[in-house]
Design a protein around this motif. Sequence first.
Motif, mmCIF file in Angstrom:
data_model
loop_
_atom_site.group_PDB
_atom_site.id
_atom_site.type_symbol
_atom_site.label_atom_id
_atom_site.label_comp_id
_atom_site.label_asym_id
_atom_site.label_seq_id
_atom_site.Cartn_x
_atom_site.Cartn_y
_atom_site.Cartn_z
ATOM 1 N N GLU A 1 14.353 5.005 -7.643
ATOM 2 C CA GLU A 1 14.468 5.837 -6.448
ATOM 3 C C GLU A 1 13.343 5.532 -5.458
ATOM 4 O OE1 GLU A 1 14.688 10.551 -5.159
ATOM 5 O OE2 GLU A 1 14.947 9.995 -7.258
ATOM 6 N N ALA A 2 12.130 5.394 -5.944
ATOM 7 C CA ALA A 2 10.996 5.092 -5.069
ATOM 8 C C ALA A 2 11.184 3.746 -4.382
ATOM 9 C CB ALA A 2 9.696 5.097 -5.871
ATOM 10 N N PHE A 3 11.631 2.746 -5.135
ATOM 11 C CA PHE A 3 11.833 1.422 -4.567
ATOM 12 C C PHE A 3 12.964 1.426 -3.541
ATOM 13 C CE2 PHE A 3 13.414 -2.864 -4.314
ATOM 14 C CZ PHE A 3 12.246 -3.592 -4.190
ATOM 15 N N THR A 4 14.043 2.131 -3.860
ATOM 16 C CA THR A 4 15.172 2.216 -2.939
ATOM 17 C C THR A 4 14.755 2.881 -1.631
ATOM 18 O OG1 THR A 4 16.747 2.280 -4.765
ATOM 19 C CG2 THR A 4 17.510 3.139 -2.641
ATOM 20 N N ARG A 5 13.975 3.969 -1.722
ATOM 21 C CA ARG A 5 13.483 4.641 -0.514
ATOM 22 C C ARG A 5 12.596 3.718 0.310
ATOM 23 N NH1 ARG A 5 10.762 9.918 -2.482
ATOM 24 N NH2 ARG A 5 12.101 10.171 -4.250
ATOM 25 N N MET A 6 11.690 3.006 -0.374
ATOM 26 C CA MET A 6 10.792 2.095 0.333
ATOM 27 C C MET A 6 11.590 1.011 1.052
ATOM 28 S SD MET A 6 9.371 -1.242 0.156
ATOM 29 C CE MET A 6 9.833 -1.707 -1.496
ATOM 30 N N ALA A 7 12.544 0.394 0.362
ATOM 31 C CA ALA A 7 13.336 -0.684 0.945
ATOM 32 C C ALA A 7 14.169 -0.178 2.124
ATOM 33 C CB ALA A 7 14.225 -1.321 -0.113
ATOM 34 N N ALA A 8 14.729 1.016 1.990
ATOM 35 C CA ALA A 8 15.547 1.580 3.069
ATOM 36 C C ALA A 8 14.698 1.950 4.285
ATOM 37 C CB ALA A 8 16.302 2.811 2.566
ATOM 38 N N GLU B 1 0.818 -1.209 0.000
ATOM 39 C CA GLU B 1 0.000 0.000 0.000
ATOM 40 C C GLU B 1 0.852 1.259 0.000
ATOM 41 O OE1 GLU B 1 -2.713 -0.467 3.280
ATOM 42 O OE2 GLU B 1 -3.895 -1.950 2.192
ATOM 43 N N ARG B 2 1.947 1.237 0.738
ATOM 44 C CA ARG B 2 2.824 2.412 0.756
ATOM 45 C C ARG B 2 3.482 2.628 -0.599
ATOM 46 N NH1 ARG B 2 4.817 0.350 6.001
ATOM 47 N NH2 ARG B 2 6.797 -0.026 4.997
ATOM 48 N N LEU B 3 3.862 1.557 -1.265
ATOM 49 C CA LEU B 3 4.539 1.696 -2.551
ATOM 50 C C LEU B 3 3.564 2.105 -3.653
ATOM 51 C CD1 LEU B 3 7.333 1.481 -3.856
ATOM 52 C CD2 LEU B 3 6.786 -0.889 -4.417
ATOM 53 N N LEU B 4 2.369 1.512 -3.661
ATOM 54 C CA LEU B 4 1.394 1.812 -4.715
ATOM 55 C C LEU B 4 0.484 2.986 -4.399
ATOM 56 C CD1 LEU B 4 0.162 -1.763 -5.746
ATOM 57 C CD2 LEU B 4 1.728 -0.262 -6.998
ATOM 58 N N GLY B 5 0.314 3.300 -3.107
ATOM 59 C CA GLY B 5 -0.642 4.338 -2.735
ATOM 60 C C GLY B 5 -2.076 3.871 -2.915
ATOM 61 N N TRP C 1 3.470 3.603 -12.709
ATOM 62 C CA TRP C 1 2.552 4.037 -11.650
ATOM 63 C C TRP C 1 3.338 4.441 -10.390
ATOM 64 C CZ3 TRP C 1 -2.249 5.555 -10.816
ATOM 65 C CH2 TRP C 1 -2.683 5.636 -9.495
ATOM 66 N N VAL C 2 4.270 3.588 -9.969
ATOM 67 C CA VAL C 2 5.061 3.871 -8.764
ATOM 68 C C VAL C 2 5.876 5.142 -8.953
ATOM 69 C CG1 VAL C 2 6.977 3.036 -7.330
ATOM 70 C CG2 VAL C 2 5.096 1.486 -7.930
ATOM 71 N N ALA C 3 6.505 5.299 -10.092
ATOM 72 C CA ALA C 3 7.298 6.505 -10.363
ATOM 73 C C ALA C 3 6.416 7.744 -10.319
ATOM 74 C CB ALA C 3 7.993 6.388 -11.720
ATOM 75 N N SER C 4 5.246 7.677 -10.921
ATOM 76 C CA SER C 4 4.331 8.821 -10.927
ATOM 77 C C SER C 4 3.810 9.126 -9.531
ATOM 78 C CB SER C 4 3.169 8.528 -11.879
ATOM 79 O OG SER C 4 2.217 9.562 -11.824
ATOM 80 N N PHE C 5 3.414 8.091 -8.792
ATOM 81 C CA PHE C 5 2.870 8.280 -7.450
ATOM 82 C C PHE C 5 3.893 8.916 -6.515
ATOM 83 C CE2 PHE C 5 2.191 6.645 -3.111
ATOM 84 C CZ PHE C 5 0.990 7.285 -2.838
ATOM 85 N N HIS C 6 5.152 8.494 -6.631
ATOM 86 C CA HIS C 6 6.209 8.996 -5.745
ATOM 87 C C HIS C 6 6.950 10.198 -6.342
ATOM 88 C CE1 HIS C 6 5.856 5.929 -2.646
ATOM 89 N NE2 HIS C 6 5.550 5.105 -3.628
ATOM 90 N N ASN C 7 6.584 10.594 -7.552
ATOM 91 C CA ASN C 7 7.175 11.761 -8.205
ATOM 92 C C ASN C 7 8.697 11.660 -8.307
ATOM 93 O OD1 ASN C 7 6.876 14.195 -9.559
ATOM 94 N ND2 ASN C 7 7.268 15.388 -7.703
#
Length: 114
Positions: free
Chosen positions: A45-52, A4-8, A34-40
Amino acid sequence: YTTERLLGLKQAADFMWNFPVLILRSTFEGVRKWVASFHNCSFDEAFTRMAAGLGRGESYCQINVILNYAWYFQREHYAWHLQSVLGSEHRNGTFNTPHIRLGTHARGLTSGAI
């Protein structure tokens, strides 16, 4: 949920129950966009932030991310066969209600490396 956090989006189901599954190439492309757009930012980068940002005991499931995206945006391209988990205290109309279970993705690693 990490999905949910990754997809919104609210997780529609825990899709780590029924295999094998065939995932269309367009689904992989769509979820990344979708993930790139949601996280702008870029998907990477979005995946790396989520994993970290995962806390102790948290993890992610790429199958859940991909197939929850498909449920929301490409549902007509797949044949869905879902049911609620019987006896779950969380039965609320969702499918395959998540619950704690043993994972085997880290088999062979020492406990210190997990």
